[in-house]
Design an enzyme around this catalytic site. Structure first.
Site, PDB file in Angstrom:
ATOM      1  N   SER A 237       0.796  -1.229   0.000  1.00  0.00           N
ATOM      2  CA  SER A 237       0.000   0.000   0.000  1.00  0.00           C
ATOM      3  C   SER A 237       0.832   1.284   0.000  1.00  0.00           C
ATOM      4  O   SER A 237       0.269   2.376  -0.066  1.00  0.00           O
ATOM      5  CB  SER A 237      -0.946   0.017   1.200  1.00  0.00           C
TER       6      SER A 237
ATOM      7  N   LYS B 186       0.083   3.683  -2.701  1.00  0.00           N
ATOM      8  CA  LYS B 186      -0.938   4.736  -2.584  1.00  0.00           C
ATOM      9  C   LYS B 186      -0.324   6.124  -2.437  1.00  0.00           C
ATOM     10  O   LYS B 186      -1.022   7.135  -2.620  1.00  0.00           O
ATOM     11  CB  LYS B 186      -1.864   4.429  -1.412  1.00  0.00           C
TER      12      LYS B 186
ATOM     13  N   LYS C  99       2.830   6.598   5.656  1.00  0.00           N
ATOM     14  CA  LYS C  99       1.973   5.556   5.094  1.00  0.00           C
ATOM     15  C   LYS C  99       2.502   4.172   5.428  1.00  0.00           C
ATOM     16  O   LYS C  99       3.708   3.933   5.421  1.00  0.00           O
ATOM     17  CB  LYS C  99       1.884   5.724   3.575  1.00  0.00           C
TER      18      LYS C  99
ATOM     19  N   SER D 265      -6.467   3.370   4.137  1.00  0.00           N
ATOM     20  CA  SER D 265      -5.784   2.598   3.097  1.00  0.00           C
ATOM     21  C   SER D 265      -6.782   1.870   2.193  1.00  0.00           C
ATOM     22  O   SER D 265      -6.566   0.725   1.768  1.00  0.00           O
ATOM     23  CB  SER D 265      -4.810   1.585   3.731  1.00  0.00           C
TER      24      SER D 265
END
Length: 380
Positions: free
Chosen positions: A58, A61, A220, A118
């Site tokens: 992720s 992202k 993140k 997320s």
């Protein structure tokens, strides 16, 4: 080129000095790859296999967010604009913000769902709104990656779901984090939101350091079975920002602990003083055939350097200016280089520029300098 030496600004020289600054080795980091970066100086403080290609999960992202922020800034998306999740987006597996196919969500909600929760469904919805399809959006991601200098990364989707071709490096992730903070400071605080509620479902931010370290304000997390547990963390302490990237750990706890080790090591044993302010004249250098005899040289942006704590006063600055330097000269024109050394080791080499313009002299001034240069060359 003629060599000229210049000292640091008085405030820097006044910093306390140690005979030998104590810097312990980088702590043992239980991760596949890691990277620690000082945003102000642009220096890498620690790294292991920073150019090894890894699965971002992720962390992908971050690029999806970068493009989304860019579209909002350019007016191609509006924060209060509503979007409806497609069947593909709704059925996307993995983490999600639980979009309702019958209820449109605002771009602002989708951004928070993508970053805090997320949400893969949020990513696909934004990607399709921006590019028409996730496949075309991936092309935008790679175009933007190239522009940002992420030369060792390749994106195939907006979510980070496993794909053999979706690979990045920790050094590229560090550059991407820096680009988000630099280019979109108005949106960066979203990365520090600890909880976001959508569709009556509250989900916490998975970045454990937001709850444990008062200096960490982003960024993140990522996880898949094949990638392990990843974390890009950003810490601001005493005005100095460090960015860490830790990938391939074994649990959420480990990725938080190992990231904390890196950030604390960098904060405790290094400092990043400002060498020169933007447009501060480092030195006046001679100008030939110009309306002015000299021009101030320096930098168009503030200049910082990271050194072991206590070693700032030992820095040696060597300025090498282009000679003879002929008018006309434009503000911002590169006119030389600066080497910054510590105990004989070059830490950084930077281009210096003219901080003012110098127009060409009249015909008589140019003729006189031509004679002077000829005479100077004759005796040199």
């Amino acid at each position: 080129m003629n060599s000229m030496k210049t000292s640091l600004i008085a405030a820097l020289i006044a910093l306390p000095s140690l005979a030998h600054a104590f810097v312990p080795p980088v702590p043992e980091i239980a991760a596949k790859s890691y990277y620690l970066y000082d945003k102000q100086s642009g220096q890498v403080l620690a790294a292991r296999d920073p150019d090894m290609k890894i699965e971002p999960a992720s962390l992908t992202k971050m690029m999806t967010a970068y493009i989304t922020f860019k579209m909002v800034k350019e007016g191609k998306l509006k924060l209060d604009q509503t979007l409806l999740v497609s069947d593909k987006g709704w059925r996307t597996e993995g983490s999600r913000m639980y979009l309702d196919p019958k209820v449109p969500a605002t771009v602002d909600e989708l951004i928070k769902g993508m970053i805090v929760q997320s949400g893969n469904d949020a990513c696909v919805t934004l990607a399709e709104a921006i590019a028409g399809s996730e496949e075309v959006f991936a092309q935008l991601m790679n175009k933007e990656a190239k522009r940002l200098g992420l030369h060792n990364s390749f994106f195939t989707n907006s979510t980070g779901l496993p794909d053999p071709a979706l690979l990045v490096t920790t050094s590229d992730l560090g550059r991407l984090a820096t680009a988000i903070i630099n280019d979109f400071p108005e949106y960066y605080p979203i990365y520090g939101i600890k909880e976001f509620k959508y569709n009556n479902i509250s989900q916490p931010n998975r970045n454990l350091l937001l709850y444990r370290d008062p200096f960490v304000d982003g960024m993140k997390t990522g996880h898949t079975a094949s990638a392990g547990y990843n974390l890009v963390a950003s810490s601001k302490r005493d005005g100095r920002r460090l960015i860490s990237v830790v990938v391939g750990t074994t649990s959420p706890e480990v990725r938080a602990t190992e990231s904390s080790k890196l950030l604390n090591w960098g904060a405790q044993f290094f400092e990043t003083p400002r060498l020169y302010a933007a447009k501060q004249a480092v030195q006046q250098v001679p100008v030939w055939k110009g309306k002015a005899d000299t021009v101030g040289v320096g930098f168009m942006q503030d200049q910082y350097i990271t050194v072991p704590k206590g070693d700032a006063a030992k820095l040696k600055i060597d300025l090498v200016s282009q000679q003879p330097l002929m008018a006309p000269i434009k503000e911002g024109q590169v006119v030389g280089t600066m080497k910054i050394s510590l105990e004989g080791k070059v830490l950084s080499e930077r281009k210096v520029v003219a901080i003012a313009s110098v127009e060409e002299a009249n015909i008589f001034g140019r003729a006189w300098d031509t004679i002077r240069l000829w005479w100077k060359g004759l005796f040199n």
